[in-house]
Design a protein around this motif. Structure first.
Motif, short mmCIF file in Angstrom:
data_model
loop_
_atom_site.label_atom_id
_atom_site.label_comp_id
_atom_site.label_asym_id
_atom_site.label_seq_id
_atom_site.Cartn_x
_atom_site.Cartn_y
_atom_site.Cartn_z
N LYS A 1 -150.95 48.96 -6.44
CA LYS A 1 -150.66 49.70 -5.22
C LYS A 1 -149.70 50.87 -5.41
O LYS A 1 -149.80 51.86 -4.66
N PRO A 2 -148.74 50.84 -6.36
CA PRO A 2 -147.90 52.03 -6.53
C PRO A 2 -148.67 53.32 -6.79
O PRO A 2 -148.23 54.40 -6.37
N TYR A 3 -149.83 53.23 -7.44
CA TYR A 3 -150.64 54.44 -7.63
C TYR A 3 -151.18 54.93 -6.28
O TYR A 3 -151.32 56.14 -6.07
N VAL A 4 -151.47 53.99 -5.38
CA VAL A 4 -151.96 54.37 -4.05
C VAL A 4 -150.85 55.05 -3.25
O VAL A 4 -151.05 56.12 -2.64
N TYR A 5 -149.66 54.44 -3.25
CA TYR A 5 -148.55 55.01 -2.49
C TYR A 5 -148.11 56.35 -3.09
O TYR A 5 -147.70 57.25 -2.36
N THR A 6 -148.18 56.48 -4.41
CA THR A 6 -147.87 57.77 -5.03
C THR A 6 -148.83 58.85 -4.55
O THR A 6 -148.43 59.98 -4.24
N THR A 7 -150.12 58.49 -4.48
CA THR A 7 -151.12 59.44 -3.99
C THR A 7 -150.81 59.84 -2.56
O THR A 7 -150.95 61.02 -2.18
N ALA A 8 -150.37 58.87 -1.74
CA ALA A 8 -150.01 59.18 -0.36
C ALA A 8 -148.83 60.15 -0.29
O ALA A 8 -148.85 61.12 0.48
N ALA B 1 -144.23 48.34 3.78
CA ALA B 1 -145.56 47.87 3.38
C ALA B 1 -145.60 47.47 1.91
O ALA B 1 -146.16 46.43 1.55
N ILE B 2 -144.97 48.30 1.04
CA ILE B 2 -145.00 47.94 -0.38
C ILE B 2 -144.06 46.78 -0.67
O ILE B 2 -144.32 45.95 -1.54
N THR B 3 -142.95 46.69 0.10
CA THR B 3 -142.02 45.58 -0.09
C THR B 3 -142.67 44.25 0.24
O THR B 3 -142.51 43.26 -0.47
N ARG B 4 -143.43 44.22 1.31
CA ARG B 4 -144.06 42.98 1.76
C ARG B 4 -145.47 42.83 1.21
O ARG B 4 -146.15 41.87 1.53
N SER B 5 -145.92 43.78 0.40
CA SER B 5 -147.23 43.73 -0.25
C SER B 5 -148.36 43.55 0.76
O SER B 5 -149.25 42.72 0.59
N ILE B 6 -148.33 44.35 1.80
CA ILE B 6 -149.38 44.30 2.82
C ILE B 6 -150.64 44.93 2.27
O ILE B 6 -150.60 46.01 1.68
N ASN B 7 -151.77 44.29 2.49
CA ASN B 7 -153.04 44.78 1.93
C ASN B 7 -153.70 45.86 2.78
O ASN B 7 -154.33 46.77 2.26
N VAL B 8 -153.57 45.73 4.08
CA VAL B 8 -154.29 46.64 4.98
C VAL B 8 -153.81 48.08 4.81
O VAL B 8 -154.59 49.03 4.84
N VAL B 9 -152.50 48.25 4.58
CA VAL B 9 -151.93 49.61 4.53
C VAL B 9 -152.51 50.44 3.39
O VAL B 9 -152.92 51.59 3.61
N PRO B 10 -152.58 49.95 2.15
CA PRO B 10 -153.20 50.78 1.10
C PRO B 10 -154.65 51.14 1.38
O PRO B 10 -155.09 52.25 1.07
N VAL B 11 -155.38 50.21 2.02
CA VAL B 11 -156.77 50.51 2.35
C VAL B 11 -156.83 51.61 3.40
O VAL B 11 -157.64 52.55 3.31
N LEU C 1 -154.57 53.85 3.88
CA LEU C 1 -154.16 55.10 3.24
C LEU C 1 -155.33 55.74 2.49
O LEU C 1 -155.50 56.96 2.51
N SER C 2 -156.14 54.92 1.82
CA SER C 2 -157.30 55.49 1.11
C SER C 2 -158.27 56.15 2.08
O SER C 2 -158.90 57.14 1.73
#
Length: 769
Positions: A413-420, A459-469, A471-472
């Motif tokens: 997920k860090p690659y996803v948040y970096t892209t965001a 979202a990244i702290t709690r490792s929520i799945n819906v948020v990265p999706v 974001l994509s």
């Protein structure tokens, strides 16, 4: 014809056309008659050889069919031989795999060697006669009689294996095995066997039988990181191959079949049983009598005890492979084959990594149903300080740190948040944690619950799945949809150094694609490197055997490349530090050392990860099973995070702790538990917990506890509203952790979701086995 031409001209032109037509017809007629006469003469001539009746069907037709099939077979063989002969295109084919490399650690201390020490080679005449006979009796009794392929031996092996219903006997000759060692790999495919056969015949035309046998004895892998019987004799018996007796020669000859399985320093009973089989072969082949081998049976060989010698074999295999690739880049005029290589390994960190993994698996592996682990520790310039490719190198040489592709889960997920962040988002940008679907795939959080509006940091702290999706989806909005958004994420991962295939699937943002441990570990170095990506490497310096400098990483290696802006790297480090301080990786927190990272757990708990970094090092830890079987609810916040903590404590011993950009310097961990009347805005307490067996709570019990917690939260919220206070567990306050009076056991918290965070889980996605 034109009317303005004279009639005489028109008449002459018509006569010319008639003449040409007549000549053409005459030529065709004469040609046809000549061909007919020629055919008749040929038929008359061939009639002299006509054979009819039974002779035609007994002799002529079979020979004709044989000639036709033979021609087709030759064409087919030529087609199959071309790929094999391409392997011999290198003019230096006889030397291209005979590197002899001595490895040093980063401080110049010897740690091991790889390759064939051909500079100390022994002439074939000096090899003991009993070793030669034992090798031929066991590996290829008709070696001096066949042309490279032992047809009778191959047929015998096929019959034996068919009767046994499996592989019981090999049919490869010594020449075929040498061809494989020189040019091919160990993959079991028909293509490889075809190449092996052609190359064996090719070798027989280039070398004498004695040269082939000598090369085979010098280059065969003999276990324990040794190549060649002389190296094996030194490793197992502390003597030159010239001095081995019959019992020791039989044990060495038994290693050719399976050097790992029969290595005497790993399994002495199996090695002795195999040596006894070799002695039987000597008698069966007629090379020796039962009386001659009786003494060797009664007094089997005794190998040197090397159980206490902890050579970093996984690391050495990786470094040797890197060295072979590096030598291929040297000029063709460079003929040196003996090297001394200084590597980036730190043996203190290496031993700490091996002990941490072994201790965790010994204590908790059975409870968690986990049998394997791997880890890589890297400098921020990509130099590999430690590598563990599996629990036991003697049992399996497969390097899970470099060759195993496993799903990273939420650690992707860090690659996803970096892209965001690269596309206009900030750590405080809010996004709604709610239901979302891409086609017929709908990711879920743990317990099928949602948190509403959350920041990216939460979202990244709690490792929520819906948020990265989500974001994509947002990243691809107006430019091609979710697929375009995922393409951006893949591009960022590539910039970080991820070279794994990363096929485009809807579940890619939550880590359903596969990566290797080493790529994942070094890619994370981009964050503490202020956005500069580096290349993983083990070789720091290459010198010849005489000490001449040939290559140096800081001078000749690839330079760091700016993958993302420094401010984005700092923001990501700040976000990921919350994962350690108050999120799913609290066990990884280091006392006084700034730390950031991300846990990851995959579908059905098949893979558990923690990948983290400090201002000095980056490290990735993976736990799982080779057969992809699920673990017993192991999460990235359990054994992986604790193992990471233990390794990094050792790695930072005697090292000046550097500031982590975006986080600052580390803080001392609290020694006393927080008081009940602590203020709601106090710094979050980092629990000092040790991993234990997985929880035994049933689903019903867990649901009851969740309901009780919710009731207590509601009561606390009501009381706080009446007193005008805001609690940590108020969703509007944006905190991830609950501060209710109900204290859950840490083991339960670790198992509440695949990443160890209450309320989150990795969505169920198909797994390609």
């Amino acid at each position: 014809m034109p009317r303005f031409l004279p009639n005489d001209w028109i008449r002459r032109f018509n006569n010319l056309r008639l003449d040409l037509d007549a000549r053409f017809d005459s030529a065709l007629f004469q040609s046809a008659r000549g061909l007919r006469e020629l055919y008749e003469r040929y038929s008359t001539f061939m009639d002299r050889f006509y054979i009819g009746r039974w002779k035609r069907w007994v002799f002529i037709e079979p020979l004709s069919e044989a000639a036709t099939l033979g021609l087709g077979g030759m064409i087919l063989l030529l087609t199959l031989a071309i790929p094999a002969f391409r392997e011999t295109a290198d003019e230096d084919w006889l030397k291209k795999s005979d590197l002899a490399v001595s490895f040093l650690d980063r401080y110049g201390n010897p740690i091991g060697s790889r390759g064939i020490k051909h500079n100390d080679s022994i002439p074939l005449e000096d090899f003991p006669d009993n070793l030669i006979k034992a090798t031929l009796a066991t590996e290829d009794r008709r070696f001096y009689d066949h042309f490279g392929i032992d047809i009778p031996g191959l047929a015998r092996a096929l019959v034996t294996n068919a009767q046994a219903g499996g592989v019981r006997q090999g049919g490869s000759s010594i020449t075929q095995q040498l061809a494989k060692n020189l040019f091919l790999n160990n993959e079991r495919t028909i293509e490889r066997k075809v190449k092996e056969a052609f190359l064996a015949i090719w070798l027989e035309t280039r070398l004498t039988k004695n040269e082939i046998l000598k090369l085979y004895l010098d280059r065969a892998y003999m276990g324990g990181g040794t190549f060649g019987v002389d190296g094996a004799a030194h490793f197992y018996f502390n003597k030159s191959v010239r001095d081995v007796n019959l019992a020791e020669a039989a044990m060495l000859a038994g290693l050719f079949k399976a050097p790992t399985k029969y290595a005497p320093h790993i399994n002495l009973p199996a090695a002795r049983a195999r040596a006894n089989v070799v002695l039987d072969n000597l008698v069966d082949a007629g090379f020796m009598t039962e009386g001659q081998v009786f003494g060797a049976r009664r007094n089997p060989a005794v190998a040197v005890d090397r159980r206490d010698e902890n050579s970093p074999n996984y690391y050495l295999d990786y470094a040797f492979d890197e060295m072979r690739k590096l030598v291929d880049t040297f000029p063709r005029s460079y003929t040196e084959r003996v090297f001394v290589v200084r590597t980036a390994i730190d043996m203190n960190v290496q031993k700490a990594a091996e002990e941490a993994i072994e201790n965790q698996l010994r204590q908790f592996g059975r409870d968690y149903h986990a049998t394997q682990a791997a880890t890589v520790v890297s400098d921020l310039d990509g130099g590999i300080r430690a590598m563990v490719g599996g629990r036991d190198y003697g049992a399996s040489q497969f390097n899970r740190a470099t060759d195993a592709y496993r799903q990273p889960g939420s650690s992707f997920k860090p690659y996803v948040y970096t892209t965001a962040l690269l596309n206009g988002y900030t750590p405080n940008s809010k996004i709604v944690d709610g239901p979302v679907c891409i086609g017929n795939w709908c990711p879920q959080n743990y317990g099928h619950s949602y948190s509403g509006s959350v920041t990216l940091t939460q979202a990244i702290t709690r490792s929520i799945n819906v948020v990265p999706v989500k974001l994509s989806i947002e990243l691809g909005k107006n430019i091609g949809g979710p697929k375009a958004g995922r393409a951006k994420i893949i591009d960022v991962a590539r910039r970080f150094g991820i070279k794994a295939p990363l096929p485009d699937t809807p579940s890619l943002p939550i880590g359903s694609d596969e990566v290797t441990v080493i790529e994942h570990a070094v890619a994370y170095a981009t964050f503490p490197n202020r956005g500069k990506a580096v290349t993983p490497h083990s070789v720091l310096e290459v010198r010849t055997g005489a000490g001449d400098l040939v290559w140096r990483w800081d001078r000749d290696g690839p330079k760091p490349r700016q993958a993302i802006p420094p401010n984005i790297a700092a923001d990501m480090a700040g976000m990921m530090s919350h994962v350690v301080s108050e999120g799913t990786a609290r066990r990884a927190a280091l006392d006084g050392i700034p730390t950031a990272g991300k846990t990851g757990t995959t579908n059905a708990y098949r893979d558990a990860w923690f990948v983290g970094y400090t201002g000095n090092f980056t490290c990735a830890v993976w736990y799982g099973n080779d057969d992809y079987s699920p673990t017993n609810r192991m999460t990235g916040g359990s054994l992986p995070a604790q193992t990471w903590h233990d390794i990094m404590v050792a790695a930072h011993q005697g090292v000046e702790v550097r500031e982590l950009v975006g986080v600052g310097m580390g803080q001392k961990l609290p020694q006393q538990p927080a008081q009940p009347n602590a203020q709601a805005n106090a710094a979050p307490k980092i629990l000092e917990t040790k991993p234990g067996p997985p929880p035994v709570l049933t689903k019903r019990g867990a649901d009851v506890l969740v309901r009780v917690e919710k009731l207590l939260d509601d009561a606390a919220r009501t009381a706080d509203k009446a007193s005008g206070k805001t609690t940590l567990n108020d969703p509007k306050a944006g905190k991830a952790e609950s501060s209710s009076a109900l204290a859950f056991p840490e083991n339960y918290i670790a198992a509440a979701g695949p990443d160890g965070a209450t309320g989150t889980t990795t969505a169920t996605v198909p797994r390609k086995n």
